[in-house]
Design a protein around this motif. Structure first.
Motif, short mmCIF file in Angstrom:
data_model
loop_
_atom_site.label_atom_id
_atom_site.label_comp_id
_atom_site.label_asym_id
_atom_site.label_seq_id
_atom_site.Cartn_x
_atom_site.Cartn_y
_atom_site.Cartn_z
N PHE A 21 1.54 5.02 8.01
CA PHE A 21 -0.43 5.58 8.28
C PHE A 21 -0.69 5.39 9.90
N ASN A 22 0.55 4.63 10.44
CA ASN A 22 0.09 4.18 12.25
C ASN A 22 -1.08 3.49 11.89
N LEU A 23 -1.38 1.94 11.86
CA LEU A 23 -2.22 1.63 11.83
C LEU A 23 -1.71 0.31 12.71
N VAL B 99 2.90 -4.04 5.86
CA VAL B 99 3.62 -3.40 7.42
C VAL B 99 3.73 -1.75 6.26
N VAL B 100 4.86 -1.87 5.39
CA VAL B 100 5.11 -0.42 5.05
C VAL B 100 3.91 0.51 5.74
N LEU C 106 -5.94 -4.16 7.44
CA LEU C 106 -5.23 -4.75 6.28
C LEU C 106 -4.59 -6.07 6.01
N VAL C 107 -4.09 -7.09 6.71
CA VAL C 107 -3.47 -8.17 6.34
C VAL C 107 -4.76 -9.10 6.06
N GLY C 108 -5.65 -9.37 6.69
CA GLY C 108 -6.67 -9.63 6.59
C GLY C 108 -7.54 -9.82 4.78
#
Length: 467
Positions: free
Chosen positions: A266-268, A260-261, A276-278
């Motif tokens: 990085f404005n993802l 989350v950070v 990223l989560v996966g």
């Protein structure tokens, strides 16, 4: 420049009306969507074979658009299975149990923990992760099982899922149908989710306290015996040592919080945030499987992933043909059937919106009320997800007519659809929570009905001022 509406435009509009009508009757709309794609393709291309092939290609297009979301939910469910079977979930949740000292605290602690966990794991897996640990504690301090079920349900399947800020499955569907970036829907949904959640949960909480004082809701000895028996069975045969479980119980939330950070730093958003989560979840799943199952770890990784994929495609299987139809309202039609619309067309939905703006007065009050009703109707099938593409498409249509508010209207339709169909009102969508808490799904739905209706009315009024 305006575009004259073609027969394809009118066919699309007719099928939207048909879809809403079939949803009101609580019947499946897959056939309607597929027939709609076929007829639009046949009329637009004058080719029967192209129209037939377009059905398949539209499904391919929809799967391509949704694949990232399906996969991330699948691997998250796979991880939840690993955490439950190894007992790591107990260690993750137990620190919160010390705050549960009264029925009121139990309601709020269970709800808030459920909301946070649901952002990362989705509500259905989160119910399994939390229920086994928190429900016995809640019962012992006097919170009835139905009260615990309401807290898990409203905070998880209501607040967390209607915003879906981490996994972004719901906003992905609605944003695509509305033709706007996912970030716009996420931003617009924040005030609506807060209002909807606050009003609904506070109403539910005070009604629960009232009935507890009257003796209508109370903990029974049978409930305590049942939950203690289930907990004892669940806590047997763990394969990890307490120290190892503690390590992973700390590692999992730390890595997900770092995700989350990273999204913020990085404005993802959208696909990048999902990836990223996966990737993080797959890394955690592999590490736990190898440590927990040792020599069988390699095979267990595949086994857990297969379980997750089965869940993911079971949930999204009904969504794919429905999403395929609504993708035809925007860029999907040209991708599947080629450039067969008029030269100056901005897409079927845009063209209809522009025509609507010039043919009849439409104000923000009517638009907001309609989106809430449409969202609620789409949730009647009990999935919450199968029809939110319709909400996005109609938001696109109405915003083109009134000249503003597309993100707010899209978010409003999403919130209404998820709260009704995602698991707070439709009884067959409440089964996971009802099963874990050993309560009747229909009774839980009745308990939620008045608070959710009040929440939807207030949220719709707020949305009128935000458009």
């Amino acid at each position: 420049m305006g575009v004259d509406l073609t027969l394809v435009h009118w066919i699309y509009l007719v099928f939207i009306v048909l879809i809403i009508g079939v949803m009101v009757l609580r019947r499946d709309i897959t056939l309607i969507c597929i027939v709609g794609i076929f007829i639009m393709g046949w009329v637009a291309t004058s080719s029967f074979t192209t129209a037939i092939g377009g059905i398949f290609n539209s499904l391919v297009y929809a799967i391509t658009q949704l694949l990232g979301t399906i996969l991330v939910i699948s691997v998250i469910v796979a991880l939840s299975h690993v955490l439950t079977k190894t007992g790591i979930n107990d260690y993750m949740i137990k620190p919160f149990t010390k705050f549960i000292r009264t029925p009121a605290l139990a309601f709020w602690v269970i709800g808030l923990v459920m909301m946070i966990v649901s952002w990362f794991f989705w509500p259905s897996p989160a119910v399994a992760l939390l229920g086994v640990v928190l429900l016995p504690v809640a019962l012992r301090v006097g919170l009835p099982a139905l009260g615990a079920a309401m807290a898990m349900n409203l905070f998880g399947h209501g607040v967390a899922l209607s915003g879906d800020y981490v996994i972004q499955g719901a906003p992905k569907l609605t944003a695509d149908a509305a033709g706007i970036p996912v970030g716009d829907v996420l931003s617009a949904s924040i005030p609506l989710v807060i209002v909807m959640g606050g009003v609904t949960i506070l109403t539910s909480f005070f009604l629960m306290l009232r009935d507890m004082k009257k003796g209508k809701l109370k903990v029974t000895s049978q409930e305590l015996q049942k939950i203690n028996s289930d907990t004892s069975e669940q806590n047997q045969n763990f394969t990890l040592s307490p120290k190892t479980r503690t390590f992973f119980a700390l590692l999992v939330p730390i890595l997900l919080i770092l995700d989350v950070v990273g999204m913020i730093a990085f404005n993802l958003q959208g696909d990048a945030a999902t990836a990223l989560v996966g990737g993080t979840v797959i890394f955690i799943l592999m590490a736990i499987s190898l440590v927990a199952h040792k020599n069988k770890g390699l095979e267990k990784i595949t086994s857990y992933l297969v379980e997750g994929f089965q869940f993911g495609f079971k949930v999204f299987g009904p969504v794919i043909p429905i999403a395929a139809f609504f993708y035809m309202g925007d860029a999907g039609f040209s991708s599947v059937f080629g450039d067969v619309l008029p030269a100056h067309s901005a897409g079927i939905v845009n063209d209809l919106g522009n025509a609507l703006a010039h043919s009849m007065p439409l104000n923000k009050e009517v638009a907001a009320s309609t989106l809430t009703v449409v969202g609620a109707i789409t949730g009647l099938d009990g999935s919450g997800f199968s029809g939110i593409s319709l909400a996005g498409s109609i938001a696109h249509l109405f915003s083109a007519a009134i000249g503003s508010g597309i993100a707010t209207l899209t978010a409003l339709g999403q919130v209404a659809a998820i709260w009704v169909g995602g698991g707070t009102l439709v009884p067959w969508a409440l089964i996971p929570v009802a099963a874990i808490c050993n309560v009747d799904a229909f009774e839980l739905a009745r308990r939620n009905l008045i608070p959710v209706i009040i929440g939807l009315v207030v949220t719709t009024i707020v949305a009128m001022f935000l458009i």
